[in-house]
Design a protein around this motif. Structure first.
Motif, mmCIF file in Angstrom:
data_model
loop_
_atom_site.group_PDB
_atom_site.id
_atom_site.type_symbol
_atom_site.label_atom_id
_atom_site.label_comp_id
_atom_site.label_asym_id
_atom_site.label_seq_id
_atom_site.Cartn_x
_atom_site.Cartn_y
_atom_site.Cartn_z
ATOM 1 N N ARG A 1 0.844 -1.205 0.000
ATOM 2 C CA ARG A 1 0.000 0.000 0.000
ATOM 3 C C ARG A 1 0.881 1.257 0.000
ATOM 4 N NH1 ARG A 1 -5.371 -1.212 1.252
ATOM 5 N NH2 ARG A 1 -5.694 -3.084 2.490
ATOM 6 N N ASP B 1 -8.767 -3.782 -1.265
ATOM 7 C CA ASP B 1 -8.764 -2.463 -1.884
ATOM 8 C C ASP B 1 -7.425 -1.787 -1.633
ATOM 9 O OD1 ASP B 1 -9.650 0.744 -1.101
ATOM 10 O OD2 ASP B 1 -10.049 -0.110 -3.077
ATOM 11 N N GLU C 1 -5.032 1.232 -3.047
ATOM 12 C CA GLU C 1 -5.087 2.388 -3.944
ATOM 13 C C GLU C 1 -3.929 2.386 -4.942
ATOM 14 O OE1 GLU C 1 -6.406 5.525 -1.609
ATOM 15 O OE2 GLU C 1 -6.218 7.054 -3.167
ATOM 16 N N GLY C 2 -4.193 2.782 -6.152
ATOM 17 C CA GLY C 2 -3.138 3.036 -7.130
ATOM 18 C C GLY C 2 -2.638 1.832 -7.895
ATOM 19 N N ARG D 1 -10.410 0.841 -9.885
ATOM 20 C CA ARG D 1 -11.376 1.021 -8.789
ATOM 21 C C ARG D 1 -11.764 2.477 -8.645
ATOM 22 N NH1 ARG D 1 -11.747 -3.413 -5.826
ATOM 23 N NH2 ARG D 1 -12.261 -2.441 -3.860
ATOM 24 N N GLN E 1 -11.265 4.826 -11.474
ATOM 25 C CA GLN E 1 -9.935 5.029 -12.083
ATOM 26 C C GLN E 1 -9.743 4.080 -13.264
ATOM 27 O OE1 GLN E 1 -7.923 7.493 -10.750
ATOM 28 N NE2 GLN E 1 -9.743 7.811 -9.485
#
Ligand SMILES: Nc1ncnc2c1ncn2[C@@H]1O[C@H](COP(=O)(O)OP(=O)(O)OP(=O)(O)O)[C@@H](O)[C@H]1O
Length: 604
Positions: A481, A499, A501-502, A527, A530
């Protein structure tokens, strides 16, 4: 003379060079042979596992087919022998983590398909556009403030749709069944209304239970509740077996003051133990432990039950928990309802009327909300949930949907060239955050080791699978993360709901056999609206099944992805060396295991 000498030496050198070349090519053939054997062995191992999984799945199917349940059973997973052996031959991945990931195929025309009546006219989530927070009816200002601090200024369609059917005019009158794509915000879709409804409670007791299939997902869901719940004075607990059960109990149940003092008599059972939490996020195993053994753990005041990743949780490997929860909450509810007229210390006043009870006893309703990106339609599975006046919500008219901005690519190559193509792809992606999925835990470990042995890739790579203990996995996930790891090689345990991010790319090292698995793997990227890309390494003979799979999610073809021959040529020797080192490591590991077991036997 000198000339002849020169000629002789040149001839000797030439024959030596020829011999060396011959040795080298023989050596190379032997090396390639060894690598092929190694790959064949690991393929065989994975195929064996898949075969077991698939036979297990077929046994379940047969069981289901003989099961006299409600309605027809047209919606069970079907796999004909020829499909099974094709899949095996094409080395596609069977489920190795969970046999419940199978697709419920739209049953063949000759098979009558029973669709539950309430699923025939779903509410289309796409009718709800994103709604700015300031226009959301009844939203507690403290929650609005918290959402803005999270960086959210509007709700996603699924969140708005659920809000309207719970806090809004729908008023929680019906149980909610939501089928919404990965990354569309389902967690907040249930967290927000529950927290809003409980924000007015006076006395703390366990009123909301969220059940998810894995610890990592439970910890992730709890993090969301830990942000929104305290804003309105609510407490959230976690029951996943992350810590000892004693430690967990002390975080969930308030020990009575007597228990602290010397005078406490354990027989003194009339002392009411209080809950320390209003909301509990749990995995099935630990939840049942608390129901069966934890003094003071009670579901009698439960008002909301959320089942996230429901198609997994009503699957065959999780069937133990649901009857326990429903039975306990039902019998407790009836008792509470009867006592409602008495003056007991805590009366649970539930909205939404009463539920049809047993023997005509009426009792307050437990509101159920079930969520998934691949919601099952199997009547036998849904029947277990004992849903009341269900409302089915789905995004559009297709059963399965991928995120709108996800692009799907295919890399066609032989098994022998998979590592080479994966290395070239990772080099191409530079150090973009990516997840590589494989179908087995051992293959995950081998693949991660091989990639690191290459020593030339521009990204930091680590593995994530059940081979590691929970704390190691949590640390690796945290590093991933926070960007200390660029590429995670993962078994399917990570798939559901995680989940991070990125994540820009998901790479299927092997073709998932079922579209559900493809959806949950690919859904780790693209997600929250994005963009993202999903690459799948596949053999020529898998192209057809891959195309069929994509058609199920509304994609009529995939974009081929290939590399310049130069980069493959440059990487090939490195891959061969990496494979050889891996084989040496595996051989030394197995010889150490043999040594250790012989010592153990001698010692006995
Ligand atoms: N209203 C919102 N505005 C912006 N971002 C949001 C909003 N709601 C959720 N998100 C973000 O969207 C991402 C996906 O949310 P979430 O994990 O709940 O999706 P999901 O539908 O549960 O996915 P999956 O099916 O994979 O479990 C998260 O990073 C979350 O922070």
């Amino acid at each position: 003379m000198a000339k002849e000498e020169k000629k002789r030496k040149k001839k000797i050198r030439h024959t030596q060079e020829e011999e060396n070349q011959k040795d080298v090519s023989e050596n190379k053939d032997k090396r390639m042979e060894k690598i092929k054997d190694f790959q064949a062995k690991s393929d065989k191992e994975v195929k064996g596992k898949r075969k077991k999984e698939s036979i297990h799945k077929n046994e379940n199917r047969l069981k289901e087919e003989n099961f006299i349940g409600i309605g027809d059973i047209g919606d069970v997973t079907e796999i004909s022998d020829e499909e099974f052996f094709n899949a095996l031959a094409s080395d596609t991945s069977f489920n190795t983590d969970d046999s419940d990931e199978g697709d419920e195929k739209d049953s063949k025309p000759h098979k009558k398909q029973m669709l539950l009546h309430w699923m025939k006219k779903p509410l289309d989530i796409n009718l709800f556009n994103g709604c700015p927070l300031c226009m959301l009816p009844c939203l507690d200002p403290r929650l609005e403030d918290t959402l803005r601090k999270m960086g959210f200024d509007s709700l996603f369609p699924v969140q708005l749709a659920v809000w309207h059917m719970t806090v809004g005019p729908g008023g929680f009158e019906r149980d909610i069944c939501v089928n919404s794509p990965t990354g569309s915000g389902k967690t907040l879709a249930y967290a927000l209304p529950i927290v809003q409804m409980l924000s007015t409670r006076n006395i703390r007791c366990l009123r909301a239970l969220i059940v998810v299939p894995t610890r990592d997902l439970a910890m992730q869901v709890k993090q969301v509740f830990d942000i929104v719940a305290p804003a309105v004075g609510l407490c959230v607990g976690l029951a996943v077996g992350q810590s000892s059960i004693e430690k967990e109990i002390s975080s969930l149940i308030k020990r009575s003051k007597f228990e602290m003092g010397m005078s406490f008599d354990p027989e003194d059972s009339h002392v009411e133990l209080e809950s320390l939490v209003d909301i509990l996020v749990a995995t099935p195993g630990r939840l049942v432990d608390h129901i069966n053994t934890t003094k003071g753990f009670s579901l009698e005041h439960l008002q909301y039950l959320v089942v996230d990743e429901v198609d997994r949780l009503v699957g065959e490997s999780y069937q133990f928990w649901l009857p326990a929860v429903l039975q306990v909450s039902r019998s407790a509810q009836k008792r509470v309802f009867k006592q409602a007229s008495s003056h007991n210390s805590l009366r649970t006043i539930r909205r939404c009327g009463v539920e049809r009870g047993f023997q005509d006893n009426m009792y307050p309703r437990l509101v159920k909300m079930i969520f998934s990106a691949t919601l099952t339609k199997d009547p036998n599975k849904l029947d277990q949930l004992d849903l009341h006046h269900s409302l089915y919500m789905t995004a559009g008219d297709r059963r399965y949907n991928l995120p709108k901005k996800l692009e799907s690519y295919g890399l066609i190559c032989t098994t022998e060239k998979k590592l080479l193509n994966l290395a070239a792809l990772l080099e191409d992606l530079d150090s973009e955050k990516s997840i590589v999925f494989t179908s087995s835990i051992n293959l995950t470990h081998r693949l991660c080791t091989s990639l690191n042995l290459l020593g030339c890739l521009p990204c930091k790579i680590n593995e994530y699978s059940r081979l590691q203990n929970q704390s190691a996995r949590s640390k690796i996930l945290k590093d991933f993360r926070e960007g200390r790891i660029d590429v995670l090689v993962s078994s399917d345990g990570m798939t559901r709901g995680m989940d991070v991010e990125g994540i820009k790319n998901v790479i299927n090292y092997d073709l998932p056999m079922y579209v559900k698995k493809y959806i949950h793997r690919a859904g780790r990227t693209a997600r929250a609206g994005q963009a993202g890309r999903c690459f799948t390494l596949l053999r020529k003979n898998e192209t057809k099944s891959f195309k069929n799979m994509l058609e199920k999610v509304g994609i009529d073809s995939f974009s081929p992805y290939a590399f310049p021959a130069a980069s493959l040529q440059r990487l090939e020797p490195l891959c061969i060396t990496a494979m050889e080192k891996l084989i040496e490591l595996e051989e030394s590991k197995s010889s150490k295991q043999v040594e250790a077991s012989s010592k153990f036997n001698k010692a006995k």
